[in-house]
Design a protein around this motif. Sequence first.
Motif, short mmCIF file in Angstrom:
data_model
loop_
_atom_site.label_atom_id
_atom_site.label_comp_id
_atom_site.label_asym_id
_atom_site.label_seq_id
_atom_site.Cartn_x
_atom_site.Cartn_y
_atom_site.Cartn_z
N ILE A 37 41.37 -21.66 27.26
CA ILE A 37 40.14 -21.28 27.93
C ILE A 37 39.06 -20.93 26.91
CG2 ILE A 37 39.07 -19.52 29.40
CD1 ILE A 37 41.66 -19.44 30.99
N ARG A 38 39.44 -20.31 25.80
CA ARG A 38 38.46 -19.92 24.78
C ARG A 38 37.80 -21.12 24.12
NH1 ARG A 38 42.85 -16.69 23.04
NH2 ARG A 38 42.81 -14.62 24.01
N GLN A 39 38.37 -22.30 24.26
CA GLN A 39 37.76 -23.50 23.68
C GLN A 39 36.48 -23.89 24.41
OE1 GLN A 39 40.74 -26.57 23.54
NE2 GLN A 39 42.19 -25.30 22.34
N GLY A 40 36.31 -23.41 25.64
CA GLY A 40 35.04 -23.53 26.33
C GLY A 40 34.85 -24.72 27.23
N ASN A 41 35.78 -25.66 27.28
CA ASN A 41 35.62 -26.83 28.14
C ASN A 41 36.20 -26.52 29.51
OD1 ASN A 41 35.30 -29.33 29.27
ND2 ASN A 41 36.31 -30.46 27.64
N ILE A 42 35.35 -26.03 30.40
CA ILE A 42 35.86 -25.56 31.69
C ILE A 42 36.24 -26.70 32.62
CG2 ILE A 42 34.54 -23.42 31.52
CD1 ILE A 42 32.55 -24.62 33.50
N LEU A 45 41.06 -30.91 32.11
CA LEU A 45 42.36 -30.62 32.70
C LEU A 45 43.19 -29.82 31.71
CD1 LEU A 45 43.15 -34.10 34.31
CD2 LEU A 45 42.56 -31.99 35.51
N PRO A 46 44.09 -28.96 32.20
CA PRO A 46 44.91 -28.16 31.27
C PRO A 46 45.82 -29.04 30.42
CG PRO A 46 45.68 -27.94 33.55
CD PRO A 46 44.38 -28.66 33.62
N ALA A 47 45.83 -28.78 29.12
CA ALA A 47 46.67 -29.55 28.20
C ALA A 47 48.14 -29.26 28.43
CB ALA A 47 46.29 -29.24 26.76
N ALA A 48 48.46 -27.99 28.71
CA ALA A 48 49.84 -27.59 29.00
C ALA A 48 49.82 -26.68 30.22
CB ALA A 48 50.46 -26.87 27.80
N PRO A 49 49.83 -27.25 31.41
CA PRO A 49 49.72 -26.43 32.64
C PRO A 49 50.78 -25.34 32.71
CG PRO A 49 49.56 -28.78 33.13
CD PRO A 49 49.99 -28.68 31.70
N THR A 50 50.38 -24.18 33.17
CA THR A 50 51.29 -23.05 33.32
C THR A 50 50.97 -22.29 34.59
OG1 THR A 50 51.99 -20.95 32.33
CG2 THR A 50 49.76 -21.68 31.86
N ILE A 51 52.00 -21.79 35.24
CA ILE A 51 51.80 -20.99 36.45
C ILE A 51 51.92 -19.49 36.15
CG2 ILE A 51 52.61 -22.81 37.97
CD1 ILE A 51 55.27 -21.26 38.20
N ALA A 52 52.01 -19.16 34.86
CA ALA A 52 52.12 -17.75 34.48
C ALA A 52 50.94 -16.92 35.00
CB ALA A 52 52.24 -17.62 32.97
N PRO A 53 49.69 -17.43 34.94
CA PRO A 53 48.58 -16.63 35.51
C PRO A 53 48.75 -16.37 37.00
CG PRO A 53 47.73 -18.35 34.06
CD PRO A 53 49.18 -18.63 34.24
N TRP A 54 49.30 -17.32 37.75
CA TRP A 54 49.52 -17.13 39.18
C TRP A 54 50.57 -16.05 39.42
CZ3 TRP A 54 47.25 -19.91 43.30
CH2 TRP A 54 46.33 -20.89 42.91
N ARG A 243 39.50 -9.82 29.25
CA ARG A 243 39.22 -10.34 30.58
C ARG A 243 39.96 -11.67 30.74
NH1 ARG A 243 35.77 -8.84 34.40
NH2 ARG A 243 34.71 -7.42 32.96
N GLU A 244 40.97 -11.67 31.57
CA GLU A 244 41.82 -12.84 31.74
C GLU A 244 41.27 -13.71 32.85
OE1 GLU A 244 46.23 -11.46 30.53
OE2 GLU A 244 45.40 -10.41 32.27
N TYR A 245 40.49 -14.70 32.46
CA TYR A 245 39.84 -15.55 33.46
C TYR A 245 40.85 -16.38 34.25
CZ TYR A 245 35.58 -14.35 30.94
OH TYR A 245 34.53 -13.66 30.37
N ASN A 246 41.94 -16.78 33.63
CA ASN A 246 42.94 -17.56 34.36
C ASN A 246 43.58 -16.73 35.47
OD1 ASN A 246 44.18 -15.88 32.52
ND2 ASN A 246 45.47 -17.47 31.59
N VAL A 247 43.88 -15.47 35.19
CA VAL A 247 44.46 -14.58 36.19
C VAL A 247 43.44 -14.28 37.29
CG1 VAL A 247 45.47 -12.30 36.61
CG2 VAL A 247 46.07 -13.57 34.54
N ASN A 248 42.19 -14.08 36.89
CA ASN A 248 41.14 -13.81 37.87
C ASN A 248 40.97 -14.99 38.83
OD1 ASN A 248 40.75 -11.42 36.55
ND2 ASN A 248 38.82 -12.00 35.58
N MET A 249 40.99 -16.21 38.27
CA MET A 249 40.83 -17.39 39.12
C MET A 249 42.02 -17.55 40.06
SD MET A 249 37.93 -18.69 38.44
CE MET A 249 36.66 -18.77 37.17
N ALA A 250 43.22 -17.32 39.55
CA ALA A 250 44.41 -17.42 40.39
C ALA A 250 44.37 -16.39 41.51
CB ALA A 250 45.67 -17.25 39.55
N ALA A 251 43.97 -15.16 41.18
CA ALA A 251 43.88 -14.11 42.20
C ALA A 251 42.82 -14.43 43.24
CB ALA A 251 43.57 -12.76 41.53
#
Length: 281
Positions: A37-42, A45-54, A243-251
């Motif tokens: 996410i810090r790379q900035g390309n919103i 597609l995720p390079a290595a998809p993970t469900i950990a934030p969910w 600030r965990e944007y992946n967790v925020n989006m999942a929530a």
Amino acid sequence: MGASRIAIYVFLVLSALFFIMPLYVMVVTSLKDMAEIRQGNIFALPAAPTIAPWIKAWSGACTGLTCEGVGAGFVNSVLITLPAVTCSVLLGAINGYALSFWRFPGANLVFAVLMAGAFIPLQVFIYPLVRIASAAGVFGTLPGVILLHICFSLPLMTLLFRNFYGSVPMDLYKAARVDGAGFWQLLIHVFAPMSVPITVVAFIIQITGTWNDFILGLIFAGADNMPITVLLNNVVNSQFGEREYNVNMAATILTGLVPLVLYFLSGRWFVRGIMAGAVKG
């Protein structure tokens, strides 16, 4: 294919993309780790998809002093929404039916008072409602917040069903009365079967409104009964750590999942209800 039809399709496609794009960004962001996410390309597609934030959003995100995720809030929202929606739709149908066919002295005044209540801002009632709920011993309880949802939903539900039943020919009512049907027989056996489209509309409106409510849940539900919207606010506005944007989006997606699925599954019925007179005044 004419130019006008092509223009219509282009407009529809662009409109769909406009509304779908935010959801796409939320989904792909929720499947990335923070390093990506810090790379900035919103939009990538995720390079290595993970469900950990969910998983963390559901059961591990901090919502204040505790870090138990929004799962408990999801359960609380279900416990609030089911009885509140069912009772408000049922009472609204009975009120609308009674005000349409069983006119009684002062019926127009009752309807006017209900409509006036629908247009008074909720914030005006907060302080007196807190005092009343405290005096009644239901402040900070599930029954208390459920009762408030029912009361504030009743004017709109009455208006919907009154408008719907107002489009039904009076001859149908008179014929059933001649055959000896009473108040409940008419409602259950004559009008309820033809009310499926408007009932679906009422349920969609009520589920969406009750599920997405924030202020009533924040003030009246109590610390142990907070709905998922309140917990989502606590997760997103946490002031501690990264600030965990992946967790925020999942929530956020988990919070909006019920209304989203509801609209996808019942969109056809919603349109039928509207066409059947849901907003006919």
